[in-house]
Motif scaffolding. Structure first.
Motif, PDB file in Angstrom:
ATOM      1  N   ASP A  42       0.863  -1.362  -0.082  1.00 39.86           N
ATOM      2  CA  ASP A  42      -0.019  -0.181  -0.056  1.00 39.86           C
ATOM      3  C   ASP A  42       0.846   1.329  -0.154  1.00 39.86           C
ATOM      4  O   ASP A  42       0.391   2.271   0.758  1.00 39.86           O
ATOM      5  N   ALA A  71      -0.147   4.678  -2.027  1.00 37.11           N
ATOM      6  CA  ALA A  71      -1.649   5.212  -1.677  1.00 37.11           C
ATOM      7  C   ALA A  71      -1.787   6.501  -1.817  1.00 37.11           C
ATOM      8  O   ALA A  71      -2.819   7.224  -2.348  1.00 37.11           O
ATOM      9  N   SER A 100      -2.567  -3.860  -2.362  1.00 39.59           N
ATOM     10  CA  SER A 100      -3.120  -2.424  -2.556  1.00 39.59           C
ATOM     11  C   SER A 100      -4.750  -2.714  -2.458  1.00 39.59           C
ATOM     12  O   SER A 100      -5.168  -3.630  -2.761  1.00 39.59           O
ATOM     13  N   THR A 107      -3.815   0.096  -9.208  1.00 40.12           N
ATOM     14  CA  THR A 107      -2.503  -0.267  -8.927  1.00 40.12           C
ATOM     15  C   THR A 107      -2.178  -1.701  -9.363  1.00 40.12           C
ATOM     16  O   THR A 107      -1.242  -1.690  -9.641  1.00 40.12           O
TER      17      THR A 107
END
Lengths: 633, 629
Positions: free
Chosen positions: A544, A547, A574, A579
Motif C-alpha cells: 500500500d 496510496a 493495495s 494499481t
C-alpha cells in the motif's frame, strides 16, 4: 514481616510490568529476573572486567580513608602538644614546640594524601561507571536493533527510551554513589571503630552508639521511599500522558472549547502526584533529621563521659579532641548512608530493567548453519502458510495461504482491511516467522537462510514512510550509505522526485523529517521508494506504499521500476485496483484466506467479490454510492 | 557469485557512511549560560511569592539551624577551657552537656522545619510552575502550537521543570552553606583576630586556583552534556525507526555510527570527570595547611599561655567545616547552570503571548441559525504572505458547501478562521450576521463543531471519547449518535462495548473506525455549524462507503463546510467552492461547474479518487489556462 513485604513491593511491581509487557513474546517466564543478588553480581562482574581501574579505585579508597583517619590522631597530638607546658612540668618548651611542628607537618601531609587518593579513587570510580555505561549503551542499542517486530509491537518506544536513558544513568552513578561509597564507609567506620575502641572501650562504643539507629532508620525509610517513588513515577507518567495528548490534540480541544475540562483533568492528576511527592519529602525529612539528631546525641555523650574522664585524669584533652574530631569525620558519611541505600535500591531496579532487555533473544534469528541465497531469486513460494501473532489465544491472521511468484512476474494482493494482506509482506523478509507451513525462495526454506542475505534481496516498501531528520540525499541513501551521487540521482528519477528536488533551494541537501521541510504524504512515499530502489531488491513488496501518490505518477514510477530492474519479482498489496490490475496474478484475501485468484480479466468476468469491488471503484460505482446514500454491507 | 552485501561492495573506506545517526538533535535545546541569571531568578521569585510567609519561616529556620551548628564547637571549647583545663569540674561540664543537649534539640527542630518547609514549598512551586505552563499553553495562539513540536514542549514541561526542582532542593543547602561560611569567619575573627587572619590566608590561593579551573571545567561539563543529548537522541531515533532499520538492513552501519557517538560521549565524560575531581586535592591540601597554621601558631600561643586551648580546638573544628561548602560547590555549580538554562526555556513558554481573548461584551447565545458569511477576508500565517485574499462567500442555514482545491489553496485556513483559531488581517467573518470576534470563545466552541482530518482520540473509554464535548450526555445519547453514524456495530462487537478503553489514542482501532468515532463525537456535541476536514488517509472502499453515509446523516439539518478530498463527498454537497492560491475561482453545483469546463472540470475529468498530491503539471496547466467564472 512487614518490612520484607515493602522491600519486595517494587520488585513485584517491576516483574508484573515485565510480565505484562512481554508475556509470551521473547522471554522465558520462569526466569527470576528480579533476584537482586543475581543482578548485583552481574554488575560487580562488569566492574571487575576493568581490573586496573578497579584496583586503583580500591587502593585509592583504602589509602584515602586511612589518611583521613589519621587526622584526628594528629589533631589530638597537637592539642596535647600545645597543652604540654601548661599540663605537665617535665616537658621542655622546645620538645612541646617540636611536637607541634611535627603534628602540623603530619596534618598537612595526611590532608594532602587524602586529597590525592580521593582524586584517584573518585576518578577511577567515575570513569569505571562511564565505561560500564558505554558498554551497556552499545549493547542496549544493538539489542534493540536486533529484537524482532513482535517485541517492538508490544513495548512502547517511550518505555525503551526511558530505559536507555534514565536506567542506564542509574547504573552508571552506582559506582561512586553506591559500590565504592559503601567500601569507603565500611573502612571509615570499621577502622575508626577499631582505633577508638582500642583507645577507650566505653567512649568508643558511645561514639559509635548512633550507628544502629541510623542504619535501621535509613534502610526502613529508604525502602518506603522507593515504593513511593515507584507510585509517583507512575502518576507522573499519567500526567505526562495527559499533557502529551492535550498538546497533540490541541485542535480538538480548542474546537470543542474543552480547555476547562482539560485543565480539570490535569488538575486531578497533578494534585495526586503532588500529594505523593509531598509524602516523599515528609518521610525523607523526618528520617534524615532524626539521624542527624541521634548523631549529635552521641557526640553529646562523648563530650560528657569524655569530659568526666579528662577531669578525673584518665584521659588527655588531646584524646577527647581526637574522639570529637573523628565524629566530625563521620558526620558526612552518616548523612550519605541513606543515599547509599537509595543508590543500591535504584541501581538494582535500573539494572534489572536493562538486563531484562539485554537478556531477550530475538525470536527471529539465524539458525546455526544458515545459508546464503546464491545468485538470484527464481521462485518465491508460500506453502500452506498459517500465521498468528505470537502470544496466547491470538487468532490466525493467515490461514492456509499458498501461492508462488517467479522472476519477472508480479503478484497482486487485494482484500478488505484486516484481511491479512500486510502480514504477507511482513512474513517474506522474516519480520515474523510463520506459525505453520513454509515460505521458500528457490526451494530453500527462508528460515534456513541468513537473515542478512534474505533482507538484502527481499525489501518491503512500508505503508507509513519514516523519514530521518537529515538531508534528502541521506534519506534516499539510507539503505546504502556509501552510494555515489549518481546512484542517488537515478533513484530520485525513478521515483519521480527529481523535478521536485531540483526545484528546492537546497536541492538534495534539503533537510527533511521532523525538523525539516514538510513533505506531502505522496512526496514522503516517493522518498521511500527512491530509498528502496537504491537497494536493487530482487523481490520488491509494495505494501500500500503508493496510496498517497496520484495515479499518473504511480504509473510512471512503475514503468521506471520495470525498466531499471527487469530481474526481479514484485508483490503489490493495495486496495486501489488500478494499481494492481496489470499483475500477472491477483489474490483476493478475506479473513486470512484466499477467496478468489486469477488475472484481472478472469476475476472481473467471474463476477465475484473482486468484480464487485472493481465496480465500486470505477466511476459508475462512485455514482451508485452517491445516489443510494446509505448502503449497508 | 554476486556479493551478498551490496553496501559492502560500494563501501568506500575513505569516507564515512551517509545518513547520520542522531542528526536530529538541535543544540538550541541545550543552552548553557551562567550559573546565575538575574532575570530567571526574578521571574522564579514571582512563583515563590504566594509562599512568602513559609519562606520567611524557612529562612528563620535556616538561620537558627546554622547558629546551632556554629555554637557546638563553642560549647566544646568552653567545656575544655572552663571545666577541664581551668578545673571548673563536673558542675560546669554538666552545664555544658545540658546546653549542648538543648542546642542539638533546637538544631533538630530547626533542621526539620527548614527541610520540610523548603521541600514542600519547592515541590508546590514546581507543580504550580508546571500547571501555569500547561494552562498557558491552553490559551496561546494556535499559530505557536503549529510551529512547536509536542516533544519539545513536553521536554520543557517535564525535563526542565524537574531540573528546577533539583535546583530548588539544593538552593537551600547553598544558602545554608553560605550563612555557615560567613558565620565561621565571623566567629573565628571574634575568637582570635590574628589567628583567624592567618588561618584564612589560604583562601586567596583557593580563589586563584578556582578562577583558573572554572572556565576549563565549564567547557568540559558542557561538552559532556551536549554529547549526552546527542547519544540519547540517536538512541531515540534508533528505537523509532527500528522497522526501517531492519527492513533496510542498516543495523551494522547504525551500530558503528552510534558507537562513534557513544565513544565521543565517553571521552567527554572522562575529561569532565578529571575536572570535577581536580579541585579535591587542592581543597584537601588547603584544609591541611589551614589546620597546620592553627596547630603551629595557635599551639605556640597556647604554650605561651596567650591562647586558651579550647579556642584552638574550636578553630580546628571550624576549619574542617569551613571547606565543606566549598567542596559541594562544584556540584551546586552545574546544578545551577542547568537550572538557569531550564528556567530560561520555561519562562520563554510562559511569555508566548495569548492570541485571542474575548471582548468584554462578548455574547454567548443559546442557539444560532447557522448562517455563515465571509466578507473580503484576507489572512495569512506570515507577514506579507497572505493565504486567503479577499475571500467572500455565504452559506445559508442547513446548506452544505464543499471546499475543493489543490494543497496550499487555503481550504484549511477557512475552516480554522470560523472557529477563531487565528485573527484575520482584514474583512469580516459572520455567523448569523454577527462578527465571530463578538462571540465568546465558549459560544463558538458550542455552536461550531469540527471534525478534523486526523480523528484525534483521547486515552479513555469510547463512551468518554464520544461525549468529549458534552459530558452530561447520557449513555443513550451516545449510543444513539453511534447508531446514526454507523459506529454502533463495531463498538458493540468489542468485548467491553462502549466501555472499551482506547489504547494510545485509539491505535487499536482502524483509521475508518476512528473517523466514525469522531463523527459520533461531533454529533453528540450537536452544534448548528459543522466543519469537516475529510481524512486524506487512505481508507478502503468498504469503509469509505460507510463514512459517506455517516456524513450525510451528520450534516442533516446543519450548516456544513466540508473540505473535500473525495469525489463522492463533493457531489453530495449543495454547492462547491473551488479555491486556488487563496482565491475563489469557481463556485456552483457539480453540474454547473462541469459545464463551465474550468479547474474543477479538469480535476474531475482526470478521474482521481482524491484531489491530493495532484501532479504539478495539472495545476500549472490550469494556472496558465484562462479560467473564467
Amino acid at each position: 514481616m512487614d518490612d520484607t513485604k515493602t522491600a519486595n513491593a517494587p520488585q513485584q511491581l517491576s516483574s508484573r510490568i515485565y510480565a505484562r509487557s512481554y508475556a509470551g513474546l521473547e522471554i522465558d517466564p520462569d526466569r527470576n529476573i528480579s533476584d537482586d543478588a543475581v543482578v548485583l553480581w552481574r554488575i560487580i562482574k562488569l566492574v571487575f572486567k576493568n581490573r586496573i581501574r578497579i584496583s586503583f579505585a580500591i587502593i585509592g579508597i583504602v589509602a584515602a580513608a586511612c589518611s583521613q583517619l589519621m587526622i584526628p590522631q594528629f589533631l589530638g597530638d597537637a592539642v596535647d602538644g600545645a597543652l604540654g607546658l601548661a599540663g605537665q612540668s617535665n616537658v621542655s618548651p622546645d620538645i612541646a614546640r617540636e611536637a607541634l611542628y611535627s603534628a602540623a607537618i603530619f596534618l598537612l601531609g595526611a590532608a594532602a594524601l587524602r586529597g590525592l587518593f580521593t582524586l584517584l579513587h573518585s576518578y577511577c570510580g567515575e570513569s569505571l561507571g562511564h565505561l560500564i555505561a558505554f558498554d551497556l549503551r552499545i549493547a542496549f542499542y544493538a539489542k534493540l536493533q536486533q529484537l524482532s517486530f513482535s517485541f517492538h509491537d508490544h513495548v512502547h518506544t517511550g518505555e525503551l527510551i526511558t530505559r536507555g536513558m534514565l536506567d542506564l544513568e542509574g547504573v552508571r552513578s552506582f559506582m561512586n554513589t553506591g559500590l565504592l561509597r559503601v567500601l569507603l564507609l565500611l573502612i571509615l567506620i570499621g577502622v575508626g571503630a577499631y582505633l577508638l575502641i582500642s583507645t577507650d572501650l566505653i567512649l568508643g562504643l558511645l561514639a559509635l552508639s548512633f550507628l544502629p539507629f541510623v542504619i535501621w532508620k535509613s534502610s526502613v525509610s529508604q525502602l518506603r521511599l522507593r515504593e513511593l517513588w515507584w507510585t509517583l513515577q507512575e502518576k507522573m507518567a499519567v500526567l505526562g500522558r495527559i499533557m502529551d495528548e492535550n498538546l497533540t490534540g490541541i485542535r480538538v480541544v480548542r474546537a470543542f472549547g474543552a480547555e476547562s475540562f482539560e485543565l480539570e483533568k490535569y488538575g486531578v492528576g497533578s494534585d495526586e502526584a503532588y500529594d505523593l511527592a509531598a509524602e516523599r519529602i515528609k518521610i525523607r525529612v523526618a528520617s534524615t533529621t532524626a539521624m542527624t539528631f541521634v548523631y549529635f546525641l552521641a557526640m553529646g555523650l562523648v563530650l560528657w563521659v569524655g569530659g568526666l574522664r579528662v577531669i578525673d585524669g584518665q584521659m588527655t584533652v588531646g584524646t577527647l579532641t581526637e574522639f570529637l574530631a573523628f565524629m566530625t569525620i563521620l558526620q558526612l558519611p552518616v548523612r550519605q548512608l541513606g543515599n547509599v541505600v537509595n543508590a543500591f535500591a535504584r541501581t538494582l531496579t535500573c539494572a534489572s530493567r536493562i538486563f531484562g532487555i539485554l537478556d531477550l533473544q530475538p525470536v527471529v534469528a539465524d539458525k546455526p548453519g544458515a545459508v546464503g541465497l546464491g545468485d538470484g531469486i527464481d521462485k518465491i513460494k508460500f506453502e500452506n502458510v498459517v500465521f498468528a501473532y505470537p502470544g496466547e489465544g491470538q487468532p490466525a491472521v493467515l490461514n492456509d495461504i499458498s501461492f508462488d511468484v517467479s522472476l519477472g512476474k508480479t503478484l497482486g494482493v487485494v482484500g478488505p482491511p484486516g484481511s491479512g494482506k500486510s502480514t504477507i509482506a511482513h512474513l517474506l523478509p522474516r519480520f515474523y516467522d510463520v506459525t505453520s507451513g513454509r515460505i521458500s525462495i528457490n526451494d530453500i526454506d527462508i528460515r534456513d537462510v541468513e537473515i542478512s542475505a534474505l533482507r538484502q534481496k527481499v525489501v518491503v516498501l512500508a505503508q507509513d514512510p519514516f523519514l530521518f531528520t537529515s538531508s534528502l540525499e541521506n534519506n534516499i541513501a539510507y539503505g546504502n550509505p556509501w552510494a555515489s551521487e549518481e546512484n542517488i540521482y537515478d533513484a530520485a528519477k525513478v521515483s519521480q522526485l527529481d523535478g521536485f528536488i531540483d526545484g528546492l533551494p537546497d536541492q538534495y541537501e534539503t533537510l527533511v523529517g521532523e525538523r525539516g521541510v514538510s513533505l506531502s504524504g505522496g512526496q514522503k512515499q516517493r522518498v521511500v521508494i527512491a530509498r528502496t530502489t537504491m537497494l536493487q531488491p530482487e523481490l520488491l513488496i509494495l505494501d500500500d506504499s503508493t496510496a498517497a501518490i496520484d495515479a499518473g505518477t504511480e504509473q510512471r514510477i512503475r514503468q521506471a521500476l520495470k525498466m531499471q530492474a527487469s530481474k526481479s519479482a514484485t508483490i503489490i498489496i493495495s486496495h486501489r485496483l488500478g494499481t494492481l490490475r496489470h499483475a500477472d496474478e491477483i489474490l483476493f484475501i478475506e479473513n486470512g484466506q484466499i477467496v478468489e485468484r486469477g488475472s484481472h480479466e478472469t476475476l472481473v468476468e467471474a463476477g465475484g467479490k473482486y468484480a464487485a469491488l472493481f465496480a465500486l471503484q470505477s466511476k459508475e460505482g462512485e455514482e451508485a454510492v452517491a445516489q443510494i446514500g446509505g448502503v449497508k454491507e | 557469485m554476486t556479493t551478498l552485501n551490496r553496501a559492502a561492495e560500494d563501501r568506500d573506506t575513505t569516507r564515512p557512511p551517509r545518513a547520520v545517526v542522531g542528526s536530529q538533535i538541535s543544540i538550541d535545546e541545550e543552552i548553557f549560560g551562567a550559573a546565575f541569571d538575574r532575570k530567571v531568578v526574578r521571574r522564579f521569585a514571582g512563583f515563590v511569592k504566594p509562599y512568602t510567609r513559609t519562606m520567611y519561616l524557612a529562612t528563620a529556620a535556616v538561620l537558627v539551624f546554622t547558629a546551632a551548628q556554629l555554637t557546638i564547637p563553642l560549647i566544646i571549647s568552653y567545656a575544655i577551657d572552663e571545666a577541664i583545663v581551668a578545673g571548673g569540674g563536673e558542675q560546669i561540664l554538666m552545664l555544658c552537656v545540658i546546653v549542648f543537649a538543648a542546642v542539638i534539640a533546637v538544631n533538630y527542630g530547626a533542621n526539620f522545619l527548614q527541610d520540610r518547609f523548603v521541600g514542600l514549598t519547592g515541590e508546590r512551586v514546581i507543580f504550580d510552575l508546571r500547571s501555569a505552563m500547561y494552562a498557558h499553553l491552553q490559551k496561546v495562539a494556535l499559530s505557536f502550537m503549529d510551529r512547536t513540536e509536542v516533544g519539545r514542549m513536553m521536554s520543557r514541561l517535564q525535563g526542565d521543570v524537574n531540573s528546577l526542582q533539583e535546583f530548588l532542593e539544593h538552593s537551600i543547602t547553598v544558602f545554608g552553606d553560605l550563612v555557615l561560611l560567613i558565620g565561621i569567619v565571623v566567629i573565628m575573627l571574634t575568637l582570635n583576630f590574628e589567628l583567624a587572619l592567618l588561618t584564612l590566608s589560604v583562601v586567596p590561593t583557593l580563589v586563584l586556583v578556582r578562577l583558573m579551573w572554572l572556565p576549563r571545567a565549564r567547557k568540559a561539563f558542557r561538552r559532556a552534556r551536549e554529547t549526552n543529548s546527542i547519544t540519547n537522541g540517536a538512541l531515540a531515533e534508533g528505537i523509532h525507526s527500528v522497522r526501517t532499520v531492519q527492513g533496510m538492513h542498516r543495523e551494522a552501519v547504525n551500530l558503528e555510527l552510534y558507537g562513534d557517538k557513544s565513544r565521543e560521549n565517553l571521552w567527554a565524560h572522562l575529561r569532565s570527570a578529571k575536572f570535577a575531581q581536580a579541585m579535591v586535592p587542592v581543597i584537601d591540601t588547603l584544609t591541611g595547611a589551614a589546620m597546620a597554621i592553627v596547630v603551629v601558631v595557635g599551639g605556640t600561643r597556647v604554650l605561651d599561655q596567650a591562647l586558651d586551648v579550647g579556642v584552638m580546638v574550636a578553630f580546628l573544628f571550624y576549619v574542617q567545616r569551613f571547606f565543606d561548602p566549598i567542596r559541594s560547590l562544584t556540584v551546586h555549580y552545574s546544578i545551577m547552570q542547568r537550572a538557569m538554562a531550564s528556567g530560561q526555556r520555561i519562562f520563554e513558554v510562559l511569555d508566548v503571548p495569548l492570541a485571542i481573548t474575548d471582548k468584554p461584551a462578548a455574547i454567548n447565545p443559546e442557539s444560532v441559525e447557522g448562517a455563515i458569511e465571509f466578507r473580503n477576508v484576507t489572512f495569512g500565517y506570515h507577514k506579507n504572505q497572505p493565504i486567503l485574499k479577499e475571500v467572500s462567500f455565504k452559506v445559508n442555514p442547513g446548506e452544505t458547501v464543499a471546499l475543493v482545491g489543490p494543497t496550499g489553496s487555503g481550504k484549511t485556513s477557512i475552516t480554522s478562521l470560523l472557529n477563531r483559531f487565528y485573527e484575520i488581517w482584514d474583512g469580516e467573518i459572520l455567523i448569523d450576521d454577527v462578527d465571530v470576534r463578538d462571540y465568546a470563545k465558549v459560544a463558538l466552541g458550542k455552536h461550531v463543531a469540527m471534525v478534523l482530518q486526523d480523528p484525534f482520540l483521547f486515552t479513555g473509554s469510547i463512551l468518554e471519547n464520544i461525549r468529549y464535548r458534552t459530558r452530561d450526555a447520557t449513555r443513550e445519547d451516545v449510543e444513539k449518535a453511534a447508531k446514526i453514524v454507523g459506529a454502533h456495530e463495531f463498538i458493540s462487537a468489542l468485548p467491553l462495548g462502549y466501555d472499551s478503553e482506547l489504547e494510545q489514542q485509539g491505535n487499536n482501532l482502524s483509521m475508518g473506525q476512528r473517523q466514525l468515532l469522531s463523527f459520533a463525537r461531533a454529533l453528540v456535541a450537536d452544534a448548528k455549524v459543522l466543519i469537516l476536514d475529510e481524512a486524506t488517509a487512505n481508507i478502503d472502499s468498504y469503509t469509505e462507503r460507510k463514512i459517506q453515509t455517516a456524513l450525510q446523516r451528520l450534516l442533516e439539518g446543519r450548516t456544513g463546510i466540508v473540505i473535500a478530498h473525495r469525489l463522492a463527498t463533493v457531489r453530495n454537497a449543495d454547492r462547491i467552492i473551488v479555491l486556488q492560491e487563496g482565491k475563489i475561482v469557481e463556485t456552483g453545483t457539480h453540474d454547473t461547474l462541469i459545464d463551465k469546463n474550468g479547474l474543477y472540470a479538469k480535476l474531475y475529468a482526470l478521474n482521481y479518487a482524491s484531489f491530493d498530491d495532484l501532479p504539478d503539471e495539472i495545476i500549472n496547466n490550469s494556472l496558465t489556462a484562462p479560467v473564467r467564472s
